[in-house]
Design a protein around this motif. Sequence first.
Motif, PDB file in Angstrom:
ATOM      1  N   PRO A  95       0.841  -1.205   0.000  1.00 19.91           N
ATOM      2  CA  PRO A  95       0.000   0.000   0.000  1.00 19.91           C
ATOM      3  C   PRO A  95       0.876   1.255   0.000  1.00 19.91           C
ATOM      4  O   PRO A  95       1.880   1.320   0.720  1.00 19.91           O
ATOM      5  CB  PRO A  95      -0.799  -0.115   1.297  1.00 19.91           C
ATOM      6  CG  PRO A  95      -0.649  -1.535   1.746  1.00 19.91           C
ATOM      7  CD  PRO A  95       0.676  -1.991   1.241  1.00 19.91           C
ATOM      8  N   VAL A  96       0.487   2.248  -0.803  1.00 19.76           N
ATOM      9  CA  VAL A  96       1.303   3.451  -0.978  1.00 19.76           C
ATOM     10  C   VAL A  96       0.434   4.688  -0.772  1.00 19.76           C
ATOM     11  O   VAL A  96      -0.716   4.736  -1.222  1.00 19.76           O
ATOM     12  CB  VAL A  96       1.929   3.499  -2.388  1.00 19.76           C
ATOM     13  CG1 VAL A  96       2.837   4.725  -2.524  1.00 19.76           C
ATOM     14  CG2 VAL A  96       2.706   2.233  -2.680  1.00 19.76           C
ATOM     15  N   ALA A  97       0.991   5.686  -0.096  1.00 13.41           N
ATOM     16  CA  ALA A  97       0.383   7.017  -0.021  1.00 13.41           C
ATOM     17  C   ALA A  97       1.265   7.969  -0.815  1.00 13.41           C
ATOM     18  O   ALA A  97       2.493   7.926  -0.698  1.00 13.41           O
ATOM     19  CB  ALA A  97       0.270   7.487   1.429  1.00 13.41           C
ATOM     20  N   ALA A  98       0.644   8.813  -1.648  1.00  8.63           N
ATOM     21  CA  ALA A  98       1.423   9.671  -2.543  1.00  8.63           C
ATOM     22  C   ALA A  98       0.749  11.027  -2.687  1.00  8.63           C
ATOM     23  O   ALA A  98      -0.434  11.196  -2.374  1.00  8.63           O
ATOM     24  CB  ALA A  98       1.575   9.013  -3.911  1.00  8.63           C
ATOM     25  N   VAL A 103      -0.393   9.918  -8.031  1.00  7.89           N
ATOM     26  CA  VAL A 103      -1.370   8.833  -7.866  1.00  7.89           C
ATOM     27  C   VAL A 103      -1.654   8.104  -9.182  1.00  7.89           C
ATOM     28  O   VAL A 103      -1.731   6.868  -9.206  1.00  7.89           O
ATOM     29  CB  VAL A 103      -2.659   9.375  -7.228  1.00  7.89           C
ATOM     30  CG1 VAL A 103      -3.783   8.351  -7.311  1.00  7.89           C
ATOM     31  CG2 VAL A 103      -2.401   9.751  -5.775  1.00  7.89           C
ATOM     32  N   LEU A 106       0.428   5.155  -9.926  1.00 12.07           N
ATOM     33  CA  LEU A 106       0.293   4.031  -9.000  1.00 12.07           C
ATOM     34  C   LEU A 106      -1.069   3.358  -9.128  1.00 12.07           C
ATOM     35  O   LEU A 106      -1.442   2.533  -8.293  1.00 12.07           O
ATOM     36  CB  LEU A 106       0.479   4.526  -7.556  1.00 12.07           C
ATOM     37  CG  LEU A 106       1.818   5.205  -7.250  1.00 12.07           C
ATOM     38  CD1 LEU A 106       1.722   6.006  -5.961  1.00 12.07           C
ATOM     39  CD2 LEU A 106       2.925   4.170  -7.143  1.00 12.07           C
ATOM     40  N   SER A 107      -1.818   3.690 -10.172  1.00 11.55           N
ATOM     41  CA  SER A 107      -3.216   3.266 -10.268  1.00 11.55           C
ATOM     42  C   SER A 107      -3.390   1.759 -10.451  1.00 11.55           C
ATOM     43  O   SER A 107      -4.495   1.243 -10.296  1.00 11.55           O
ATOM     44  CB  SER A 107      -3.905   4.008 -11.420  1.00 11.55           C
ATOM     45  OG  SER A 107      -3.234   3.754 -12.645  1.00 11.55           O
ATOM     46  N   ARG A 109      -2.149  -0.417  -8.527  1.00 14.05           N
ATOM     47  CA  ARG A 109      -2.039  -1.049  -7.210  1.00 14.05           C
ATOM     48  C   ARG A 109      -3.411  -1.171  -6.547  1.00 14.05           C
ATOM     49  O   ARG A 109      -4.335  -0.414  -6.840  1.00 14.05           O
ATOM     50  CB  ARG A 109      -1.097  -0.238  -6.315  1.00 14.05           C
ATOM     51  CG  ARG A 109       0.334  -0.226  -6.825  1.00 14.05           C
ATOM     52  CD  ARG A 109       1.231   0.657  -5.989  1.00 14.05           C
ATOM     53  NE  ARG A 109       2.610   0.560  -6.469  1.00 14.05           N
ATOM     54  CZ  ARG A 109       3.476  -0.351  -6.043  1.00 14.05           C
ATOM     55  NH1 ARG A 109       3.119  -1.223  -5.105  1.00 14.05           N
ATOM     56  NH2 ARG A 109       4.698  -0.395  -6.538  1.00 14.05           N
ATOM     57  N   ILE A 112      -4.110   2.568  -2.720  1.00 15.31           N
ATOM     58  CA  ILE A 112      -3.420   3.846  -2.926  1.00 15.31           C
ATOM     59  C   ILE A 112      -4.119   4.879  -2.056  1.00 15.31           C
ATOM     60  O   ILE A 112      -5.351   4.913  -1.987  1.00 15.31           O
ATOM     61  CB  ILE A 112      -3.488   4.331  -4.385  1.00 15.31           C
ATOM     62  CG1 ILE A 112      -3.257   3.189  -5.366  1.00 15.31           C
ATOM     63  CG2 ILE A 112      -2.485   5.445  -4.642  1.00 15.31           C
ATOM     64  CD1 ILE A 112      -3.609   3.562  -6.783  1.00 15.31           C
ATOM     65  N   TYR A 113      -3.347   5.709  -1.414  1.00 15.04           N
ATOM     66  CA  TYR A 113      -3.897   6.785  -0.592  1.00 15.04           C
ATOM     67  C   TYR A 113      -3.282   8.105  -1.055  1.00 15.04           C
ATOM     68  O   TYR A 113      -2.127   8.152  -1.487  1.00 15.04           O
ATOM     69  CB  TYR A 113      -3.588   6.555   0.889  1.00 15.04           C
ATOM     70  CG  TYR A 113      -4.072   5.222   1.400  1.00 15.04           C
ATOM     71  CD1 TYR A 113      -5.380   5.052   1.833  1.00 15.04           C
ATOM     72  CD2 TYR A 113      -3.215   4.115   1.428  1.00 15.04           C
ATOM     73  CE1 TYR A 113      -5.830   3.824   2.295  1.00 15.04           C
ATOM     74  CE2 TYR A 113      -3.650   2.884   1.883  1.00 15.04           C
ATOM     75  CZ  TYR A 113      -4.958   2.742   2.313  1.00 15.04           C
ATOM     76  OH  TYR A 113      -5.398   1.522   2.763  1.00 15.04           O
ATOM     77  N   THR A 114      -4.078   9.153  -0.973  1.00 18.22           N
ATOM     78  CA  THR A 114      -3.596  10.478  -1.342  1.00 18.22           C
ATOM     79  C   THR A 114      -3.255  11.249  -0.076  1.00 18.22           C
ATOM     80  O   THR A 114      -4.104  11.406   0.808  1.00 18.22           O
ATOM     81  CB  THR A 114      -4.664  11.248  -2.145  1.00 18.22           C
ATOM     82  OG1 THR A 114      -5.020  10.486  -3.302  1.00 18.22           O
ATOM     83  CG2 THR A 114      -4.135  12.596  -2.593  1.00 18.22           C
ATOM     84  N   ALA A 121      -0.912   2.668   4.514  1.00 16.76           N
ATOM     85  CA  ALA A 121       0.276   2.753   3.659  1.00 16.76           C
ATOM     86  C   ALA A 121       1.531   2.296   4.396  1.00 16.76           C
ATOM     87  O   ALA A 121       1.729   2.593   5.579  1.00 16.76           O
ATOM     88  CB  ALA A 121       0.457   4.176   3.157  1.00 16.76           C
TER      89      ALA A 121
END
Length: 494
Positions: A95-98, A103, A106-107, A109, A112-114, A121
């Motif tokens: 899990p990734v926050a960006a 974003v 990373l779509s 995945r 995904i968190y903003t 994340a």
Amino acid sequence: AQWSGELHYSAPLVPYFMLAATAGLTRLAVWWSRRSRLTPAAAANRIALLALAVALGYHLRAGWTPLGGNLRWPEVTPHARLLNRFLQPIPANAPVAATTALVPHLSHRQFIYTLPNLGRAEWVLADVSGTTDMHPAALQQQLLRLIKDGWGVIDAADGYILLSVKGGATTIPDSFYDFAFVSPDELELDQSLTAEWPGGLRYLGYRLDDQPKWGLTRITHYVQAGDLPLSPYFFVVTADGQIADDSVLRPPPALQWLPPEDWPPGKILAFSSAWFLPDIWRPAVAFARPDGTLAPARVPGKRLAPDQVNGRSVWEVRDNTLWLQPWHRPRPAAALRPLDDNIAVDPRNLRPPDGGATVWLQTPPPTLRPGQTFSFRLGWYLDHPLSKPYTVFVHFLDREGRRLTQHDTPPFHFYTLPTTDWPARQPVYTGHTLTLPEDLAPGRYDLMVGLYDPGSGERLSVARPGAQAADAVLLRPLRVRRGDGPVATLGATP
């Protein structure tokens, strides 16, 4: 704009429009065939061809394919190419926050968190120099807090930073700050000049990147660092002297991450911010000492002559502030252009009344509707200097002469401009802003202007170009449209 049909937000509505269009086409074809010799199928084909022609015409004007008017080929910069280096270390299922602009990359995945939302994340990827939808100070505080709380710095360069919850380096490398610097060969300036401050600090100019459709303007200022830690203050002012935005409210990321005491002498820094600005505005720059006082500025005349627009200087130093080229958006979604100070009336009609002034509407408002706040400029011409500091009044009147709103102010044209400083036999301009009532009925309205002594209330004699003098004059009538119709037109001069 979100539901205009030009963006992906409208995609869920497309099936319903298609079904409605199919049903409508069938009914229209049957109606046409009954009133002509065409079969329903032939009528449907002709209607479909007409609809296709309309759709193609709209696409040529506003479409997003290579044939469309909205297409802008994206520029793949070295900074954009660098992103792959930061994507590779992230595990495929992590899990990734960006930040917002990253974003889409990373779509693929599952999670995904903003930012600032961390969710679950395990990795954080940010580009502090790009679009983040966060205040620069808030983003900086969140990233530094994560590092303090044990998140490790896996990599950082040119404004990108990659953090892992499993740990890593505890400090940010110097390469992270590369986004703040440019080489002399990379300078792209819309206005070029050399202004100097104590310690050898130099202001080199700025670049504009404008998005007329959204009314968004990115201003990038270029500064060559000196030996003294002078703090920059970048701001934009409306014609009536109000600050539209500044680097205190929304500091450029380079300034947020790299304070003046960390600037290497001789290096060129780029300070960039995107601002929604009014129709008429002017950028300005000042530098402050550590005690908060403004440092003196000067522009060496022999090093680089000022840019010229219509034969006049487009920058000036006033009160230790460098005032740059004024800009104007003549109507919504129109491209920015330099503010034109050529006299908007016949100069042969400028002769003012004895001891008074001639006044005209120099920059009219582009549109008017109920509840709108609009800006405009007045032009003034004197035969003799004025000995008193008069106040300018602007009254917005209905056709019966009732005052609906007004703007009384000491004269401003981006900065204060008292009438005692107005030169004789040269045009002088003042900026004004009015807000119309929300319940204003459509129709014609008048703009009445003049000058009065704030102490006694006595009005100065004024006249329109080529007209009789009075203590106030009516300028062009303004026509207000309904709020849900065509927004405005400006009436002709009576």
